[in-house]
Motif scaffolding. Structure first.
Motif, short mmCIF file in Angstrom:
data_model
loop_
_atom_site.label_atom_id
_atom_site.label_comp_id
_atom_site.label_asym_id
_atom_site.label_seq_id
_atom_site.Cartn_x
_atom_site.Cartn_y
_atom_site.Cartn_z
N ASP A 183 36.03 30.68 37.99
CA ASP A 183 34.65 30.93 38.34
C ASP A 183 33.98 31.87 37.33
O ASP A 183 34.41 33.01 37.15
N SER A 184 32.93 31.40 36.67
CA SER A 184 32.31 32.21 35.61
C SER A 184 31.60 33.44 36.20
O SER A 184 31.48 34.47 35.55
N LYS A 185 31.16 33.33 37.46
CA LYS A 185 30.53 34.48 38.11
C LYS A 185 31.58 35.59 38.33
O LYS A 185 31.32 36.76 38.05
N LEU A 240 34.24 36.00 36.62
CA LEU A 240 34.62 36.50 35.30
C LEU A 240 33.60 37.54 34.82
O LEU A 240 33.98 38.59 34.28
#
Lengths: 96, 313
Positions: free
Chosen positions: B3-5, B7
């Protein structure tokens, strides 16, 4: 517990002086309570760091879940009246 | 894909110097980097006992022997703090030991050099522990909580190690000409391996950039190496000892010492397992582990028996 392993994981808590709270200092592996206590003494009190040791099996520790930390601890956020600084004291009043 | 959020939030915490704790979300690569670094650090502490035990039975006095024993005991303790820190990341103790025994996990190459005279006990404490302290003081600020806390405790104990080593060197350097030569000889042999302990130059270091971004490491190999050199030279010169580097010179404009080129062929050769002591060190560790099997079995049997008694009581 029959396979070749390094024993149970124990969490170690140390009291630096009588009357002080016990603080977590680390963990260790041992197969039973007595061995865990000897290992804790040898590992964490080689320089007089403490005079009291608590040992807890890591698997027996119950802890809060971080995912719902916010909701879980929320009830304390809106109760500022629990803090002494909430109250205004009249000018000149002492020892309170 | 992670999940880039998550990260981004993770990086925000790192940037704000908030420590990451075992149950916090972390990128898989962060976890794997830490497991690798912490377990290799632990192996170094444990393997590092071997060069010193070589002189335990031949220490020149009871005082020296007691001190050396205490130091070796500390190293075992440091290894154990670090293994436990690695375990908080979900790796089993048995697994990290197997990786060491299979030759897949590294430890500090400096411990593959032999300790051929008593002066080497001094050089190890002064230089090898001195270099380790520079690295470990910096790692107290690592972003992973359990690793950072282990480092704080280790640093507190290590300063005795460096002082006892330096004391051995001081005693020899102020002794007979032969004794002074022993100290010089140990310095000649241990200086470069100690300088190499900080690893490859920043430009060639495989894991460095990501480790610095995630604050697993706080300073680069070259920064740490320079700090070690800067603080050590005077300690040798004050005793009339000479460092085996003709290019070593104070640089007034940089306010640092300039030093000669490191022999990287030697460094990589030892890392790859061809140093003077690699095979012996690993063999000894495997044998000690195997010879201890009956102790673990007996301890397990005893613990099982105690558990049975509690259940039936």
């Amino acid at each position: 517990m029959s396979e070749d392993n390094q024993g149970i994981l124990w969490e170690v808590f140390l009291q630096t002086k009588a009357g002080r709270p016990f603080k977590h200092v680390g963990s260790l592996h041992a197969y039973d309570k007595k061995m865990a206590m000897t290992a804790a003494r040898d590992l964490f009190t080689r320089r007089g760091e403490g005079k009291g040791i608590w040992l807890v099996k890591a698997e027996d520790i119950v802890s809060s879940q971080l995912e719902d930390d916010e909701a879980f601890f929320d009830p304390s956020d809106d109760k500022v009246y629990r803090h002494p600084t909430f109250y205004t004291m009249p000018e000149g009043v002492k020892h309170i | 894909m992670e999940d880039s959020k998550k990260l981004a939030e993770f990086q925000e915490k790192i940037d704000a110097d908030i420590k990451i704790e075992p149950r916090d979300w972390m990128p898989e690569k962060y976890r794997q980097n830490l497991i690798r670094q912490i377990s290799q650090h632990a192996h170094s502490e444990i393997i590092g006992m071997q060069p010193e035990k070589n002189w335990l039975t031949r220490a020149p006095s009871i005082r020296a022997k007691k001190i050396l024993m205490a130091k070796i005991q500390d190293e075992a303790g440091h290894g154990l703090y670090l293994y436990c820190a690695a375990e908080t990341l979900g790796v089993k103790r048995e697994k990290v030991l197997n990786l060491l025994h299979e030759g897949k996990a590294k430890y500090s190459s400096v411990f593959n050099y032999p300790t051929i005279s008593w002066a080497d006990m001094g050089a190890i404490g002064w230089l090898v522990d001195g270099a380790a302290i520079v690295n470990q003081v910096s790692l107290q600020g690592t972003s992973y909580g359990p690793y950072s806390r282990a480092m704080v405790k280790i640093c507190m104990e290590e300063s005795f190690h460096q002082r006892q080593g330096y004391e051995v060197i001081v005693t020899l350097a102020k002794g007979t000409p032969e004794q002074k030569q022993m100290a010089q000889d140990a310095l000649n042999r241990w200086w470069w391996p100690s300088v190499m302990m900080f690893g490859p130059h920043d430009a060639e270091s495989a894991h460095s950039n990501q480790s610095l971004k995630w604050k697993i490491k706080r300073e680069s190999n070259d920064e740490l190496r320079q700090r070690f050199i800067d603080k050590t030279i005077e300690q040798g010169e004050i005793l009339g000892l000479t460092f085996p580097d003709p290019d070593l010179k104070w640089n007034e404009s940089k306010k640092h010492y300039d030093f000669g080129e490191i022999d990287w062929d030697e460094f990589w050769n030892v890392v790859k397992g061809n140093g003077p002591g690699n095979k012996q060190r690993l063999k000894h560790h495997v044998e000690a582990h195997e010879n201890g099997k009956w102790v673990r079995e007996a301890a397990i049997a005893y613990a099982d028996k105690l558990n049975l008694q509690t259940k039936t009581a």
